[in-house]
Scaffold this motif. Structure first.
Motif, mmCIF file in Angstrom:
data_model
loop_
_atom_site.group_PDB
_atom_site.id
_atom_site.type_symbol
_atom_site.label_atom_id
_atom_site.label_comp_id
_atom_site.label_asym_id
_atom_site.label_seq_id
_atom_site.Cartn_x
_atom_site.Cartn_y
_atom_site.Cartn_z
ATOM 1 N N PRO A 278 0.808 -1.221 0.000
ATOM 2 C CA PRO A 278 0.000 0.000 0.000
ATOM 3 C C PRO A 278 0.841 1.271 0.000
ATOM 4 C CG PRO A 278 0.225 -0.777 2.229
ATOM 5 C CD PRO A 278 0.946 -1.786 1.355
ATOM 6 N N GLU A 279 0.176 2.397 -0.116
ATOM 7 C CA GLU A 279 0.808 3.670 0.206
ATOM 8 C C GLU A 279 1.104 3.641 1.704
ATOM 9 O OE1 GLU A 279 -0.107 8.401 -0.488
ATOM 10 O OE2 GLU A 279 -1.713 7.134 0.293
ATOM 11 N N SER A 280 2.279 4.074 2.089
ATOM 12 C CA SER A 280 2.671 3.954 3.494
ATOM 13 C C SER A 280 3.706 5.026 3.829
ATOM 14 C CB SER A 280 3.259 2.564 3.763
ATOM 15 O OG SER A 280 4.558 2.458 3.186
ATOM 16 N N PRO A 281 4.063 5.151 5.115
ATOM 17 C CA PRO A 281 5.080 6.134 5.508
ATOM 18 C C PRO A 281 6.515 5.686 5.239
ATOM 19 C CG PRO A 281 3.545 5.637 7.318
ATOM 20 C CD PRO A 281 3.385 4.579 6.279
ATOM 21 N N LEU A 282 6.733 4.608 4.492
ATOM 22 C CA LEU A 282 8.089 4.099 4.304
ATOM 23 C C LEU A 282 8.952 4.986 3.407
ATOM 24 C CD1 LEU A 282 7.535 0.245 3.951
ATOM 25 C CD2 LEU A 282 8.342 1.547 5.946
#
Length: 547
Positions: free
Chosen positions: A301-305
């Motif tokens: 997914p879209e994530s804070p990584l």
């Protein structure tokens, strides 16, 4: 006793003018009643049947009471502002938890966008009031056109189409099937037709002496038939089930592994935490691939990584090793830099050979989340940073060939941009994938509302849609609007979805081919009606009267 007169004034009598609130109490009550009904029609409560009557009190008051242009605009503005403030209260969560604002200030600032969006309701009420004053009961015929025109206009002006009225019916596949023709605005149009008839009938019930009884019974009969149609549509949608693939179709299944890693937003600001969660995501993916031997595509997914394939060769090497080892495609969110110094929120697809075969750069950026609007026009606004980072909008619609499936992917808030999934489908996408991160809004109604928007995108284009999210709600949505599977909010989850492959390219819906022609047509009709209300409608009323 009567007071002593002094000229024309009676001494001792109360002032000739009542207070503003007393004089406008009926209009204020109707505006607040309409907004309240619609707030509870959307998540978190999600009492969607109330959306069939929510606007009716406002319409009734605008038509029955002799309100002028200012009064009509004011009632509409009040109803719209309270609706958007009440249904989108979750915008304050990120201001408080990640923007560092005091609670009271966040809720005060939340009033500003609510008023901005509510002004479009005010515009609707202003024009509707003017038309009713000119045409009387015939003005109700224009209400659905005006409503759709202002909803579509709101998105065109602000790029925020969130919680348009049609989204309230997302869980009723039989009703939202209309979106294949008119998009979400077609559903809104239907809702306003019903409510206009309801408000009109309620208004006429106070003037039965002016009507012959046969017209009253005709009106009741018409309303009854309409109610039966609506109930049957909703009932049939609730009782239907998505088709089960035949054995022949099972041979053409496309298998997708979706990972919901539930990475905290704090990782965005902590490189060490990012590394730890990236390694955990890699390990989870390997373990899931070992469990499910037949997988065609893995979706992160879209994530804070903040993964960057260009800036981090080591990360790219680890991803290439993963896909080569298991012979799968990988679709993931990446943050990429392009010369001279432009950053893009994007989706990349890696082939089983480890090559980047497709990239899509997010086109519909989120105001104040991914860019700050009006920079250069308002001096102080230049000092405000975008919450998730300052990004440049993409310009290309990319469809990836993943085996013999054509995948059109989009990112997060683009689920509320009908044009983006529509264009991807028109370019040949047979499967839509949304990657998103609703962790910014915590345990609020934002994630459920977001899901409802995605359902309309699937139905508009008659394409299966997979939502893979960071913290929920991930889901498999069919092209008919059924939710096959969904995760809970704020949980770590792995989902294995089997999507039937299409034999040939599926047919395009009317909406996919022609887009918002209904909304544009409503805008034209609404514009003509507004001009008519300004003066031309007088002659039209005389013609109708003679007939």
């Amino acid at each position: 006793m009567m007071g002593k007169r002094e000229g024309q004034r009676v001494v001792g009598s109360p002032g000739p003018r009542r207070s503003w609130i007393i004089r406008h109490r009926a209009g204020l009550f109707s505006a607040l009643l309409s907004s309240s009904l619609l707030v509870v029609a959307f998540p978190p409560l999600g009492l969607s049947p109330l959306a069939w009557i929510g606007i009716a009190p406002l319409l009734y008051t605008l038509a029955r009471r002799p309100v002028g242009a200012k009064g009509g605009f004011g009632y509409g503005l009040l109803a719209g502002s309270t609706f958007f403030y009440g249904s989108c209260f979750w915008v304050t969560y990120s201001m408080i938890h990640y923007g560092g604002l005091p609670v009271w200030l966040a809720y005060v600032l939340g009033i500003v966008p609510a008023i901005a969006l509510g002004s479009f309701w005010g515009l609707f009420a202003l024009v509707f009031t003017a038309i009713v004053r000119r045409l009387g009961q015939y003005g109700f015929l224009f209400a659905p056109f005006l409503w759709v025109a202002t909803e579509w206009g709101r998105f065109q002006v602000t790029t925020i189409g969130w919680n348009a009225l049609g989204y309230s019916q997302a869980l009723h596949p039989g009703v939202i099937r209309l979106a294949r023709i008119g998009g979400v605005y077609g559903v809104s149009f239907l809702l306003l037709v019903v409510q206009s008839a309801l408000a009109w009938g309620s208004l006429r019930s106070f003037h039965l002496s002016e009507w012959k009884w046969r017209w009253t019974w005709r009106l009741i009969g018409l309303g009854g038939v309409g109610a039966l149609v609506v109930v049957s549509m909703i009932g049939s949608s609730g009782g239907s089930r998505p088709p089960i693939p035949t054995p022949h179709e099972r041979g053409r299944e496309f298998r997708v592994l979706g990972i919901q890693p539930d990475i905290p937003i704090d990782a965005l600001f902590d490189p060490e935490l990012q590394t730890r969660h990236f390694l955990r995501l890699m390990a989870t993916t390997r373990s899931a691939l070992a469990t499910h031997s037949e997988v065609d595509l893995v979706v992160w997914p879209e994530s804070p990584l903040n993964i960057s394939l260009d800036e981090s060769p080591e990360v790219l090497g680890m991803l290439q090793s993963l896909v080569r080892e298991h012979g799968v495609y990988l679709l993931l969110n990446a943050v990429e830099r392009r010369p001279p110094d432009e950053w893009y929120n994007s989706v990349a697809v890696l082939s089983p050979e480890g090559e980047v075969i497709a990239e899509y750069e997010k086109i519909g950026l989120l105001p104040f989340g991914e860019y700050v609007p009006l920079r250069g026009l308002i001096p102080w606004i230049d000092r405000l940073p975008a919450l998730a980072g300052d990004f440049t909008p993409g310009r290309r619609y990319t469809v990836a060939d993943v085996g013999n499936i054509r995948v059109g992917s989009f990112i997060c808030s683009e689920a509320a941009w009908p044009e983006i999934p529509r264009t991807l489908t028109a370019k040949g996408a047979t499967l839509l994938i949304e990657v998103t991160n609703d962790g910014w809004f915590g345990p609020t109604a934002a994630a459920e509302q977001h899901l409802w928007h995605a359902i309309l995108r699937a139905v508009e284009n008659d394409r299966p849609l997979l939502r893979v999210t960071n913290n929920g709600i991930s889901a498999y949505i069919t092209g008919d609007g059924f939710i096959i599977d969904r995760t809970r909010l704020d949980e770590f989850a792995v989902r294995y979805w089997v999507v039937p492959r299409s034999s040939g390219r599926p047919a395009a819906t009317f909406y996919t081919r022609f887009g918002d022609v209904l909304a544009i047509g409503c805008t034209v009709v609404g514009g003509i009606a507004a001009l008519g209300a300004a003066g031309v409608a007088t002659s039209l009323r005389s013609v109708i009267g003679r007939r």
